[in-house]
Design an enzyme around this catalytic site. Structure first.
Site, PDB file in Angstrom:
ATOM      1  N   HIS A  83       0.751 -27.074 -25.818  1.00 15.05           N
ATOM      2  CA  HIS A  83       0.774 -28.526 -26.048  1.00 15.05           C
ATOM      3  C   HIS A  83       1.056 -28.868 -27.502  1.00 15.05           C
ATOM      4  O   HIS A  83       1.393 -30.019 -27.812  1.00 15.05           O
ATOM      5  CB  HIS A  83      -0.529 -29.168 -25.554  1.00 15.05           C
ATOM      6  N   ASP A 113      -1.624 -22.823 -21.568  1.00 13.33           N
ATOM      7  CA  ASP A 113      -1.565 -23.587 -22.823  1.00 13.33           C
ATOM      8  C   ASP A 113      -1.317 -22.671 -24.012  1.00 13.33           C
ATOM      9  O   ASP A 113      -1.916 -22.849 -25.072  1.00 13.33           O
ATOM     10  CB  ASP A 113      -2.828 -24.418 -23.036  1.00 13.33           C
ATOM     11  N   GLY A 188      -5.822 -30.878 -34.185  1.00  7.78           N
ATOM     12  CA  GLY A 188      -5.207 -30.135 -35.274  1.00  7.78           C
ATOM     13  C   GLY A 188      -5.680 -28.692 -35.321  1.00  7.78           C
ATOM     14  O   GLY A 188      -4.975 -27.811 -35.805  1.00  7.78           O
ATOM     15  N   ASN A 189      -6.893 -28.428 -34.787  1.00  6.65           N
ATOM     16  CA  ASN A 189      -7.353 -27.047 -34.626  1.00  6.65           C
ATOM     17  C   ASN A 189      -6.603 -26.348 -33.504  1.00  6.65           C
ATOM     18  O   ASN A 189      -6.596 -25.114 -33.431  1.00  6.65           O
ATOM     19  CB  ASN A 189      -8.845 -27.001 -34.294  1.00  6.65           C
ATOM     20  N   SER A 190      -5.995 -27.111 -32.619  1.00  6.62           N
ATOM     21  CA  SER A 190      -5.327 -26.541 -31.452  1.00  6.62           C
ATOM     22  C   SER A 190      -4.319 -25.482 -31.871  1.00  6.62           C
ATOM     23  O   SER A 190      -3.470 -25.713 -32.725  1.00  6.62           O
ATOM     24  CB  SER A 190      -4.611 -27.637 -30.659  1.00  6.62           C
ATOM     25  N   VAL A 244       2.737 -22.887  -1.004  1.00  6.45           N
ATOM     26  CA  VAL A 244       1.690 -23.673  -0.344  1.00  6.45           C
ATOM     27  C   VAL A 244       1.062 -24.636  -1.334  1.00  6.45           C
ATOM     28  O   VAL A 244       1.103 -24.425  -2.552  1.00  6.45           O
ATOM     29  CB  VAL A 244       0.580 -22.772   0.254  1.00  6.45           C
TER      30      VAL A 244
END
Length: 345
Positions: A83, A113, A188-190, A244
Site C-alpha cells: 500500500h 501487503d 509513515g511507519n508502514s 470458488v
C-alpha cells in the site's frame, strides 16, 4: 532469538547456578536494568538504522505518498508495504544520510501487503537481516524504525504482544501469522522494519488500529522472506486457484458427531465458477469443504492459506460435506494469475 544484552551482566561458570559469592544470582537495580535495556535498543538502532529508508511515491512530479522501507540486500533490494507503493512502477528511496536513490518496483503482493524494490544504480548499501519469526515469543523486545508522519529515522520500542494473528488485506485475503506489537506506529511507519533485540528484522510494519492504544501489526519476517523470494524469481507471488467463492460456516453439531469431526466449521461454497477446477471436479454451490490435500479447512482463511504455489498443476484431494455426508473428490488447482476472472480462491 536472544533477548539478552550483548555484554553479560555477570558470568556464571558452567554448572554454577549461583551468583558471585555462591548465593542467589544478583538482582539488578532499576537503574542497571534500564541501562541494560537502553544498551540493547541503541545497539540495535545503530546496527539496523542505516538500512531503513524513506520511500516517496511521485506522480507527475508531485508527491503521491510516502512510507518506510528496509534494505535487505547490499546490492539494493528493499522491502516495503504494497500500500506504500500504490501500484507505482518506480519510487525514490532516501537513506539515513540523505542520499536519494531511484528504485524500481520489482513486484508487489497486495494479498500480504508487501512489495519488493530494487535500486536502479550500482550500489553497496547497509542491509538488515531477516530473522526467523517462527522463533518469536510473546514479551520479547520489539523495536520499530521508520518515518512516521514524515519524521525521519524515528525509533519506538515495546514488546511482541501476540503471535499468529490474522489480518485482512485490501484484497480480502487473510494475511496469516501476523505479529502484534505495542511499539508505537503511526502513518509513515508502514513498510519499515520491526526488529528484535538480536538486530534481526522480525516483521514489516503494516497496520495500526485507529483509536486503539498499543495495538499495531507487522507482517512476519518468514512471510516477507517467502514473498521476496517469489517476486525475485517470478515477478509475483504464485497462488493456486480453484474457482470458488466461500464463507466460513459452522458444521451442525449432530453432523460433526456422526462423522467424527473434531473441527467445528468449514468453508461453505457460495459460488462455483463453471470454468474453474472446482466445477470440473464436481463441486457444487452449498458444499462445505472441510479438508484440502488432507489438511483441515476450518474456514475461508484455511482454504486460502492452503491454496499456495505448491498446489499448482498438482492433483489434490478435497473433502467436503454434502447433504450430511462426507465425500471426497480430486481437483487440479490452476495458477491464479492465469485463471479467468479469478476470485480470492
Amino acid at each position: 532469538m536472544s533477548q539478552l544484552p550483548s555484554e553479560p551482566l555477570f558470568v556464571v561458570a558452567p554448572g554454577d547456578v549461583s551468583g558471585p559469592g555462591g548465593g542467589a544470582p544478583p538482582s539488578l537495580s532499576d537503574d542497571q536494568a534500564l541501562d541494560a535495556y537502553s544498551r540493547v535498543v541503541t545497539q540495535v538502532v545503530d546496527r539496523v538504522g542505516p538500512s531503513v529508508v524513506r520511500i516517496d511515491v511521485k506522480r507527475g512530479g508531485r508527491n503521491a505518498g510516502a512510507g518506510s522501507g528496509v534494505i535487505i540486500s547490499p546490492d539494493g533490494l528493499a522491502l516495503t508495504n504494497s500500500h506504500v507503493v500504490q501500484g507505482a512502477r518506480s519510487v525514490v528511496l532516501t537513506t539515513l544520510e540523505g542520499r536519494e536513490l531511484q528504485a524500481r518496483v520489482l513486484g508487489d503482493d497486495p494479498d500480504t501487503d508487501l512489495a519488493l524494490l530494487r535500486v536502479d544504480e550500482d550500489v553497496t548499501l547497509p542491509a538488515a537481516t531477516l530473522g526467523d519469526s517462527g522463533r518469536l515469543r510473546r514479551g520479547q523486545i520489539a523495536i520499530a524504525i521508520g518515518n512516521p508522519l514524515g519524521f525521519d529515522a524515528t525509533v519506538t520500542a515495546g514488546v511482541v504482544s501476540a503471535l499468529g494473528r490474522s489480518l485482512q488485506s485490501r484484497t480480502g485475503r487473510m494475511i496469516e501469522d501476523v505479529v502484534q506489537t505495542d511499539a508505537a506506529l503511526n502513518p509513515g511507519n508502514s513498510g519499515g522494519p520491526l526488529v528484535s533485540s538480536a538486530g534481526e528484522v522480525i516483521g514489516i510494519n503494516t497496520a495500526i488500529i485507529m483509536g486503539a492504544q498499543g495495538i499495531c501489526f507487522a507482517v512476519a519476517s518468514n512471510t516477507a522472506h517467502f514473498v521476496a523470494g517469489e517476486i525475485a524469481r517470478h515477478g509475483r507471488v504464485r497462488r493456486a486457484y480453484i474457482g470458488v467463492g466461500a464463507a466460513t460456516t459452522p458444521i451442525p453439531r449432530r453432523v460433526a458427531l456422526r462423522l467424527g469431526l473434531e473441527q467445528g466449521s468449514g468453508a461453505r461454497l457460495l459460488s462455483v465458477d463453471q470454468r474453474g477446477p472446482a466445477a470440473h471436479a464436481g463441486l457444487l454451490t452449498g458444499d462445505l469443504i472441510i479438508a484440502l490435500d488432507d489438511k483441515p479447512v476450518a474456514g475461508v482463511a484455511d482454504l486460502m492459506r492452503l491454496l499456495d504455489a505448491d498446489k499448482i498443476a498438482r492433483t489434490v484431494s478435497v473433502d467436503f460435506i454434502r447433504r450430511s455426508e462426507r465425500l471426497r473428490l480430486w481437483i487440479g488447482p490452476q495458477d491464479r494469475a492465469l485463471a479467468p476472472l479469478a476470485r480470492a480462491s
